[in-house]
Design a protein around this motif. Sequence first.
Motif, short mmCIF file in Angstrom:
data_model
loop_
_atom_site.label_atom_id
_atom_site.label_comp_id
_atom_site.label_asym_id
_atom_site.label_seq_id
_atom_site.Cartn_x
_atom_site.Cartn_y
_atom_site.Cartn_z
N SER A 141 0.89 -1.44 0.01
CA SER A 141 -0.01 -0.13 -0.06
C SER A 141 0.82 1.26 -0.19
N LEU A 142 1.91 1.37 0.86
CA LEU A 142 2.75 2.45 0.86
C LEU A 142 3.58 2.83 -0.43
N ALA A 143 3.93 1.55 -1.05
CA ALA A 143 4.56 1.48 -2.28
C ALA A 143 3.78 2.22 -3.42
N CYS A 144 2.39 1.47 -3.52
CA CYS A 144 1.12 2.11 -4.33
C CYS A 144 1.31 3.60 -4.19
N GLY A 145 1.23 4.17 -2.99
CA GLY A 145 1.30 5.68 -2.72
C GLY A 145 2.44 6.27 -3.46
N LEU A 146 3.64 5.84 -3.08
CA LEU A 146 4.80 6.38 -3.63
C LEU A 146 4.62 6.33 -5.31
N ALA A 147 4.25 5.39 -5.73
CA ALA A 147 4.17 5.23 -7.31
C ALA A 147 3.30 6.15 -8.03
N LYS A 148 2.23 6.25 -7.26
CA LYS A 148 0.95 7.21 -7.72
C LYS A 148 1.50 8.65 -7.97
N THR A 149 2.25 9.00 -6.69
CA THR A 149 2.72 10.47 -6.88
C THR A 149 3.65 10.61 -7.96
#
Length: 729
Positions: free
Chosen positions: A162-170
């Motif tokens: 989930s954290l990685a998804c957030g980093l990748a989204k930005t």
Amino acid sequence: MRSASGNGFDSSDSFAVSGAAERTARLHDIPPSITPSHGDDSHLLSRIASPADVKALAPNELAELCREIRTTLLAYGHQHGGHIGSNLGMVEATVALHRVFDSPRDRIVFDVSHQSYVHKMLTGRAAAYLDPDRFSEVTGFTNPDESKHDQFVLGHTGTSISLACGLAKTRDMEGPGSGIGNVVAVIGDGSLSSGVAFEGLNNAAEQGGNLIIVFNDNEMSIAGDFGGMYGPLARLRASGGTAQPNLFNAFGLDYRYVEAGNDVSALVAAFEEVRDIDHPVVVHIHTLKGAGYDGEETHADRQTASASPVSFDSPTGVHPTDNVNHSEPWHSDHCNLSDHEPHEGQCEASHWQNPDAAIGKPDDPRKHYGKMAMAALEPRFAAEPGLVVISPATPGSNGITHEFRERAGAHYVDTGITESHAVAYAAGIARAGGTPVVATTASFFQRAYDQFFQEMSLNRSRVTVLDFLGGLSGSDNTHSGAYDVTMFSNIPGATMLVPTSARDYLADLAWATAPAGSADAPAGPAVIRVPGEAILTAERDATLLPVTGGQIADRPQSTSLPASASSASGGISAATVRGTVSVTAQHAGARHMLDWRVNQTGSHVAIIGLGNAYPLAEQTAAALSADYGITATVIDPRQCTSLDSDVLESLRDGHQQVITLEDGQLEGGWGEKVTAYYANHHVSDGSRNPHVLNFGAAKEFTDRVPLGELNERYGLTVEQVTEAITRCF
């Protein structure tokens, strides 16, 4: 993972430290005398100050670097302890990650992050693992205050995707200007079983874009690995990654399999293949937990261990082992607890290693009281088919021994690292008429907050919660239990019991798990805060309870409780001293478990010590008597769900001060409720409105600060409490 705690502390890497960020710059300075081999600069680890140094090595030097790291981890485990087993299994993978990716531009997120020791060594912090004088300079988990290579403070499980998804989204929204390259989530060691990990997988497949999920499959969790997902994973391993169903493909994710998860060259090749990929991909690596333990050491061998070279059976120090694929139910061998005699493979003891200095010491409170609870429940299994102990992983750390699990059979369930599921599951058992007991540490229970409110309390489910490691401790900032009273005691319909002795603890357990329909059974869920260090120490040394010597009156057993009455001298009635504090007639049969107990009747000052702070109450009372001639009233409230208004009213006569002591967060906690009671029930006779002083912890995160230092910080010492009391007279 955890800690812990552990945490032991399973899970916690709890050792004193402060100012870690300020000292980070020193970590590159590795004295030659403590390099892992002969102490000269020819050895590779002493030359690694950043991932750039890993990239600069010749390909044939990577295996030697892994060997030196493994030697360092083994020596560090003997001297300092920690999550050694999971890190031994991740040596090659971590070296390969930093060989291929460009941290910190490429963001690497370690799930739980108890398996990040090697990452720390390769990002400028090797000295903190090589030099015993500097062991406390880093935490046991990633921490951005230590290094720009650490993305998050992570000590709980399942959130990396989930954290990685957030980093990748930005990154994808901002484009090249984001400064973010590849995003890599490293998950495993049991953490894939967390529900939030599946939520992350679901989001990753929908979001698309560059996202690399490295699944470290070591065939273990903290104990065994449990759940329906592990059968398909085993078939994937057996088939070289080709078997169906493939749960990652089912989410719509690309998938690669690497059988040789402890072969650094194979991992480098695999990571190079997915670097800069334009869509989410799972790289499933098969590793060996505890790779490097020989499993043949005796305690005597361990006590003489040092950082000298170790003879290994492979270029990187991985021994051949047959300690895998056990047929017995717990998917791990017969190492009984999680902190002694670790070895390679499916070994529960390799999750958390205590330092050699701790070998042979008595059980800590978690194990001591955990074993006690299991011993009390086990004889009931034959007659109570619905009685079930549920552990969302961490069983050994909480005294749920391997032998107990074997004997309990279906009466014990390990749900894996799934606290939310465990509480909801328990509510289902209760609804069907069973008697569930859910046991884990306080900080892990935070992950099930919604289930405590909804499935458990709103539904009045008869669930018993054993809350381990509650209150202040020297644990790291992700495993502190200082907030448990604030959390549990404010849930409508739940009762939180805070016993101060083994006898009360077992009585609370018997009451909470009484069969439905019993005369005194609670109407809803009960949380029992397992006694901590202060209580166990006082039980082992009665001089630490100078008022009672540990000898207290029995709890009332009748359903008819006497009316309150104050003595002529303005003290508390003899009935109250015997532990039969009055309550209103309604619910009298069940309410006796919630009555406060007055263990010494006095005047001028009343000291109410909650749970682990109760010994401090007696010690303060003794100091007041010896130094000032004040005989204080001493009260053990035994629970923190409700106030005993009869006791509080009786204190109006003859008491100018009421002191509350708690070893948890003061703001929003228990003591402030006593203050609010007198503020909201002010009487016209000013002499009958006692002044209330609350002692407890500040609302803050603390990181591996020794318990004694925390008590000093928060004024929870005899000297500080006594000074505050006498200053007011």
